[in-house]
Scaffold this motif. Structure first.
Motif, PDB file in Angstrom:
ATOM      1  N   UNK A 149       5.815   0.242   4.930  1.00 54.05           N
ATOM      2  CA  UNK A 149       6.444   0.951   6.040  1.00 54.05           C
ATOM      3  C   UNK A 149       7.094   0.023   7.045  1.00 54.05           C
ATOM      4  N   UNK A 150       6.715  -1.267   7.026  1.00 56.35           N
ATOM      5  CA  UNK A 150       7.329  -2.209   7.978  1.00 56.35           C
ATOM      6  C   UNK A 150       7.919  -3.436   7.293  1.00 56.35           C
ATOM      7  N   UNK A 151       7.723  -3.550   5.972  1.00 56.61           N
ATOM      8  CA  UNK A 151       8.233  -4.705   5.238  1.00 56.61           C
ATOM      9  C   UNK A 151       8.755  -4.252   3.879  1.00 56.61           C
ATOM     10  N   UNK A 152       9.619  -5.047   3.242  1.00 55.97           N
ATOM     11  CA  UNK A 152      10.133  -4.669   1.922  1.00 55.97           C
ATOM     12  C   UNK A 152       9.061  -4.755   0.850  1.00 55.97           C
ATOM     13  N   UNK A 157      11.511   0.806  -4.091  1.00 57.31           N
ATOM     14  CA  UNK A 157      12.508   1.106  -3.060  1.00 57.31           C
ATOM     15  C   UNK A 157      12.328   2.501  -2.471  1.00 57.31           C
ATOM     16  N   UNK A 158      12.037   3.488  -3.328  1.00 58.17           N
ATOM     17  CA  UNK A 158      11.873   4.864  -2.827  1.00 58.17           C
ATOM     18  C   UNK A 158      10.626   4.973  -1.958  1.00 58.17           C
ATOM     19  N   UNK A 159       9.533   4.383  -2.403  1.00 63.14           N
ATOM     20  CA  UNK A 159       8.289   4.411  -1.639  1.00 63.14           C
ATOM     21  C   UNK A 159       8.475   3.726  -0.286  1.00 63.14           C
ATOM     22  N   UNK A 160       9.098   2.555  -0.313  1.00 59.16           N
ATOM     23  CA  UNK A 160       9.336   1.815   0.926  1.00 59.16           C
ATOM     24  C   UNK A 160      10.238   2.596   1.869  1.00 59.16           C
ATOM     25  N   UNK A 161      11.282   3.222   1.311  1.00 63.80           N
ATOM     26  CA  UNK A 161      12.184   4.028   2.139  1.00 63.80           C
ATOM     27  C   UNK A 161      11.434   5.176   2.803  1.00 63.80           C
ATOM     28  N   UNK A 256       7.746 -13.182  11.555  1.00 68.19           N
ATOM     29  CA  UNK A 256       8.094 -14.548  11.952  1.00 68.19           C
ATOM     30  C   UNK A 256       8.883 -15.309  10.889  1.00 68.19           C
ATOM     31  N   UNK A 257       8.558 -15.054   9.599  1.00 66.67           N
ATOM     32  CA  UNK A 257       9.221 -15.771   8.499  1.00 66.67           C
ATOM     33  C   UNK A 257       9.611 -14.769   7.406  1.00 66.67           C
ATOM     34  N   UNK A 258      10.586 -13.909   7.679  1.00 71.14           N
ATOM     35  CA  UNK A 258      10.919 -12.842   6.732  1.00 71.14           C
ATOM     36  C   UNK A 258      11.347 -13.335   5.351  1.00 71.14           C
ATOM     37  N   UNK A 259      12.107 -14.406   5.295  1.00 75.75           N
ATOM     38  CA  UNK A 259      12.559 -14.918   3.993  1.00 75.75           C
ATOM     39  C   UNK A 259      11.374 -15.416   3.172  1.00 75.75           C
ATOM     40  N   UNK A 260      10.438 -16.074   3.835  1.00 76.02           N
ATOM     41  CA  UNK A 260       9.252 -16.571   3.144  1.00 76.02           C
ATOM     42  C   UNK A 260       8.391 -15.401   2.658  1.00 76.02           C
ATOM     43  N   UNK A 265       6.092 -12.167  -1.671  1.00 77.40           N
ATOM     44  CA  UNK A 265       5.870 -10.792  -2.121  1.00 77.40           C
ATOM     45  C   UNK A 265       6.557 -10.534  -3.451  1.00 77.40           C
ATOM     46  N   UNK A 266       7.798 -10.966  -3.586  1.00 73.71           N
ATOM     47  CA  UNK A 266       8.563 -10.705  -4.811  1.00 73.71           C
ATOM     48  C   UNK A 266       7.967 -11.428  -6.018  1.00 73.71           C
ATOM     49  N   UNK A 267       7.532 -12.658  -5.811  1.00 78.23           N
ATOM     50  CA  UNK A 267       6.934 -13.431  -6.912  1.00 78.23           C
ATOM     51  C   UNK A 267       5.715 -12.705  -7.472  1.00 78.23           C
ATOM     52  N   UNK A 268       4.893 -12.160  -6.601  1.00 76.60           N
ATOM     53  CA  UNK A 268       3.707 -11.462  -7.035  1.00 76.60           C
ATOM     54  C   UNK A 268       4.057 -10.110  -7.669  1.00 76.60           C
TER      55      UNK A 268
END
Length: 274
Positions: A149-152, A157-161, A256-260, A265-268
């Motif tokens: 709800x606050x992060x990608x 995508x549908x759940x996050x949206x 604080x570090x969105x790219x990190x 998150x994506x790797x996992x």
């Protein structure tokens, strides 16, 4: 897992829920059932709304209501049934939810719309229906969101949206109804192990948010522990509850570090698609 501070808070305010009418959507599921059980023990009256309620035993203080939350006419009748039976609504817990495991390009329009309807639109609709009673009783609203709800969240995508929309709606609603004496709490759990018997699968339609995955970041929260934390937040009238260590870390890392955060998150998450 038991939090002694939360247990102490609940014990010292055990009368807070005496004869309070609590509506719980998704009330027959893992977290919904745990919330209902603990609130019943604190003297509340529970209306458990779910598509299937066969596992709930009706009593003087527990009213199971079978309803399709996405059917507005049926939902209105369900709320009327609750208010007729108990006299009104003091607390509304928007807990019902579904998820998926598929990248956007592999998510059908129908699946996307279904997830939005259950997770977001239904919570808006039932809140609208309960609002007059909540205003009259200066009640409380709980929105069960997610880290999504606050992060990608990769592959959801549908759940996050739906959860981003949910948080935006309830944050805005909170600013509107505070003068009416209504308080809103947004809960963002990490992973609640509410359906350990299920295994989430890639590109296989709707699944339960509590279904097990190949890889889950950090601790897996039990429904009982999550319910305890949510009830404590209700007592304290917290505006936000980042439920679980992973949720707290994700919030600050993404802030604080969105790219990190996206990298980790994506790797996992990609492991689920292998």
């Amino acid at each position: 897992m038991v939090n002694q501070n939360s247990s102490s808070t609940i014990s010292s305010h055990s009368s807070s829920f005496k004869n309070k009418v609590v509506v719980i959507t998704g009330g027959a599921g893992g977290l919904g059932k745990a919330l209902g059980k603990q609130l019943l023990e604190l003297g509340a009256k529970i209306a458990a709304l779910d598509l299937y309620v066969e596992g709930l035993l009706a009593s003087d203080n527990l009213l199971p209501v079978s309803v399709d939350l996405t059917n507005q006419e049926a939902l209105q009748k369900a709320v009327e049934q609750v208010t007729s039976h108990f006299g009104g609504v003091d607390i509304l817990i928007n807990n019902a939810g579904i998820t998926h495991m598929s990248k956007f390009e592999d998510t059908t329009e129908s699946l996307f719309n279904t997830i939005m309807a259950v997770n977001f639109t239904a919570s808006v609709d039932i809140t609208r229906l309960c609002l007059p009673s909540l205003k009259a009783r200066k009640g409380q609203i709980v929105a069960i969101s997610s880290v999504a709800g606050f992060a990608p969240l990769y592959g959801r995508s549908a759940y996050s949206a739906s959860k981003h929309a949910m948080e935006g709606f309830f944050q805005s609603l909170a600013s509107e109804v505070i003068d009416d004496g209504i308080h809103v709490t947004i809960v963002s759990p990490s992973f609640v192990k509410s359906r350990p018997e299920l295994m989430a699968q890639v590109n296989n339609g709707v699944s339960s948010p509590g279904a097990m995955k190949k890889s889950t970041n950090g601790e897996q929260l039990s429904p009982e522990y999550a319910a305890q934390q949510i009830i404590s937040a209700l007592i304290k009238k917290q505006s936000n509850l980042r439920l679980g260590r992973v949720s707290k870390i994700a919030y600050w890392l993404h802030t604080l570090l969105p790219a990190r955060y996206v990298q980790i998150m994506s790797k996992n998450a990609k492991k689920e698609f292998q």
